[in-house]
Design a protein around this motif. Structure first.
Motif, PDB file in Angstrom:
ATOM      1  N   LEU A  53       0.820  -1.205   0.000  1.00  0.00           N
ATOM      2  CA  LEU A  53       0.000   0.000   0.000  1.00  0.00           C
ATOM      3  C   LEU A  53       0.858   1.261   0.000  1.00  0.00           C
ATOM      4  O   LEU A  53       0.402   2.325  -0.418  1.00  0.00           O
ATOM      5  CB  LEU A  53      -0.930   0.012   1.220  1.00  0.00           C
ATOM      6  N   ARG A  54       2.105   1.128   0.450  1.00  0.00           N
ATOM      7  CA  ARG A  54       2.983   2.299   0.489  1.00  0.00           C
ATOM      8  C   ARG A  54       3.239   2.847  -0.918  1.00  0.00           C
ATOM      9  O   ARG A  54       3.312   4.064  -1.114  1.00  0.00           O
ATOM     10  CB  ARG A  54       4.309   1.932   1.157  1.00  0.00           C
ATOM     11  N   ALA A  93      -6.945   0.228  -3.819  1.00  0.00           N
ATOM     12  CA  ALA A  93      -8.250  -0.393  -3.582  1.00  0.00           C
ATOM     13  C   ALA A  93      -8.216  -1.883  -3.897  1.00  0.00           C
ATOM     14  O   ALA A  93      -8.835  -2.693  -3.196  1.00  0.00           O
ATOM     15  CB  ALA A  93      -9.317   0.298  -4.429  1.00  0.00           C
ATOM     16  N   ARG A  94      -7.466  -2.266  -4.943  1.00  0.00           N
ATOM     17  CA  ARG A  94      -7.349  -3.673  -5.322  1.00  0.00           C
ATOM     18  C   ARG A  94      -6.691  -4.482  -4.201  1.00  0.00           C
ATOM     19  O   ARG A  94      -7.124  -5.589  -3.868  1.00  0.00           O
ATOM     20  CB  ARG A  94      -6.511  -3.766  -6.600  1.00  0.00           C
ATOM     21  N   ALA A 162     -13.568 -13.252  -8.191  1.00  0.00           N
ATOM     22  CA  ALA A 162     -12.699 -14.222  -8.854  1.00  0.00           C
ATOM     23  C   ALA A 162     -12.415 -13.792 -10.291  1.00  0.00           C
ATOM     24  O   ALA A 162     -11.264 -13.832 -10.757  1.00  0.00           O
ATOM     25  CB  ALA A 162     -13.339 -15.608  -8.829  1.00  0.00           C
ATOM     26  N   PHE A 163     -13.451 -13.364 -11.014  1.00  0.00           N
ATOM     27  CA  PHE A 163     -13.267 -12.930 -12.402  1.00  0.00           C
ATOM     28  C   PHE A 163     -12.406 -11.664 -12.474  1.00  0.00           C
ATOM     29  O   PHE A 163     -11.555 -11.529 -13.356  1.00  0.00           O
ATOM     30  CB  PHE A 163     -14.623 -12.678 -13.063  1.00  0.00           C
ATOM     31  N   VAL A 164     -12.630 -10.744 -11.553  1.00  0.00           N
ATOM     32  CA  VAL A 164     -11.834  -9.517 -11.522  1.00  0.00           C
ATOM     33  C   VAL A 164     -10.360  -9.848 -11.311  1.00  0.00           C
ATOM     34  O   VAL A 164      -9.474  -9.275 -11.955  1.00  0.00           O
ATOM     35  CB  VAL A 164     -12.347  -8.570 -10.415  1.00  0.00           C
ATOM     36  N   ILE A 225       7.257  -6.642 -12.069  1.00  0.00           N
ATOM     37  CA  ILE A 225       5.799  -6.492 -12.073  1.00  0.00           C
ATOM     38  C   ILE A 225       5.298  -6.601 -10.634  1.00  0.00           C
ATOM     39  O   ILE A 225       5.545  -7.603  -9.968  1.00  0.00           O
ATOM     40  CB  ILE A 225       5.137  -7.564 -12.956  1.00  0.00           C
ATOM     41  N   PRO A 226       4.594  -5.592 -10.130  1.00  0.00           N
ATOM     42  CA  PRO A 226       4.164  -5.605  -8.727  1.00  0.00           C
ATOM     43  C   PRO A 226       3.018  -6.576  -8.489  1.00  0.00           C
ATOM     44  O   PRO A 226       2.304  -6.969  -9.414  1.00  0.00           O
ATOM     45  CB  PRO A 226       3.719  -4.157  -8.488  1.00  0.00           C
ATOM     46  N   GLY A 227       2.839  -6.969  -7.240  1.00  0.00           N
ATOM     47  CA  GLY A 227       1.732  -7.851  -6.887  1.00  0.00           C
ATOM     48  C   GLY A 227       1.887  -8.373  -5.476  1.00  0.00           C
ATOM     49  O   GLY A 227       2.967  -8.290  -4.880  1.00  0.00           O
ATOM     50  N   THR A 228       0.791  -8.914  -4.939  1.00  0.00           N
ATOM     51  CA  THR A 228       0.798  -9.443  -3.577  1.00  0.00           C
ATOM     52  C   THR A 228       0.868 -10.962  -3.536  1.00  0.00           C
ATOM     53  O   THR A 228       1.161 -11.541  -2.493  1.00  0.00           O
ATOM     54  CB  THR A 228      -0.480  -9.016  -2.830  1.00  0.00           C
TER      55      THR A 228
END
Length: 271
Positions: A53-54, A93-94, A162-164, A225-228
């Motif tokens: 989130l930063r 938000a994601r 799930a689709f999002v 590529i960013p992601g959690t």
């Protein structure tokens, strides 16, 4: 008078009536490990929230400060900066949505009882949500929907999420100008959803790992590529809660295909 001791018809040794100490210890160890696992997951979630989130929040702050300090902005520059702020806000938000959905799944929570849901409408809504990013990155998004309603038994909010997430994965890992395809077809018993992309792909040995919580593909990390590592895990959990399955095939640099199968309501009624 003689007092006779009471004995049951089928006396059991006292040791048989007592729980096994080994069994108790094993159960306690299992409970302890589960608690530790939950604590580790909680700690990881907090780390992700703080770290990931930063970036979008920092981007929003920096852009806002630049806009305040700049006396004159051309309309084009103003629009570009506002688009960057909106994009960063959407990223934040994601992340929050993913964390909340994962918490609901882990707790087994549902907004309501399952009901009949038309997958085509949910899928179109998920596609519509991603159109601004697709257009911004000049990606070519092709869609193909079933010619008749695809009705399943499920919870709309979770299926939509799930689709999002599976579409978010395609948009994120596909380069600017790349190709993304969304297809929904139905058979007698099932609905099949394929999401294809021309992105960076993943290695063969990661096909199962990419659905694990917090796992991120090596190629994606190498490309910055960013992601959690939560999105595809959420997809898997939601689909399996609805009696379906999800799989993925890919090759490094050759794009990926994510396939979801869900049982149609009509097949459940016949069963």
């Amino acid at each position: 008078m003689t007092i006779q001791p009471f004995l049951p018809d089928d006396p059991q040794p006292l040791t048989d009536a007592m729980p096994s100490s080994d069994a108790q210890l094993s159960e306690l160890r299992s409970l302890y490990e589960r608690v530790r696992g939950l604590e580790r997951m909680k700690s990881t979630l907090l780390d992700i929230a703080a770290h990931d989130l930063r970036n979008p929040i920092g981007a929003i702050r920096n852009l806002a400060e630049m806009m305040l300090k700049t006396d004159s902005l051309t309309p084009e520059r103003y629009t570009a900066m506002m688009q960057d702020i909106l994009s960063a806000a959407n990223d934040a938000a994601r992340i929050i949505d993913d964390l909340l959905i994962l918490q609901r799944i882990d707790r087994g929570e549902r907004d309501a009882t399952f009901r009949s849901v038309e997958l085509g409408a949910l899928l179109r809504g998920a596609v519509q949500k991603h159109l601004p990013r697709v257009e911004q990155r000049h990606q070519n998004l092709r869609t193909q929907y079933a010619g008749e309603p695809a009705i399943v038994l499920g919870e709309p909010a979770l299926l939509r999420e799930a689709f999002v997430n599976v579409l978010d994965n395609a948009v994120k890992y596909t380069p600017d100008g790349g190709e993304i395809g969304v297809k929904l077809v139905i058979t007698v018993d099932n609905a099949f959803i394929d999401v294809t992309d021309s992105g960076v792909g993943f290695a063969l040995d990661e096909a199962a790992l990419i659905f694990e919580p917090f796992y991120r593909g090596r190629i994606g990390i190498a490309n910055g590529i960013p992601g959690t590592g939560l999105g595809l895990h959420i997809v898997k959990q939601v689909v399996e809660q609805h009696g379906g399955g999800v799989s993925a095939v890919s090759q490094p640099g050759g794009g990926s295909t994510f396939s979801i199968v869900l049982p149609l309501l009509s097949s459940l009624i016949r069963a």
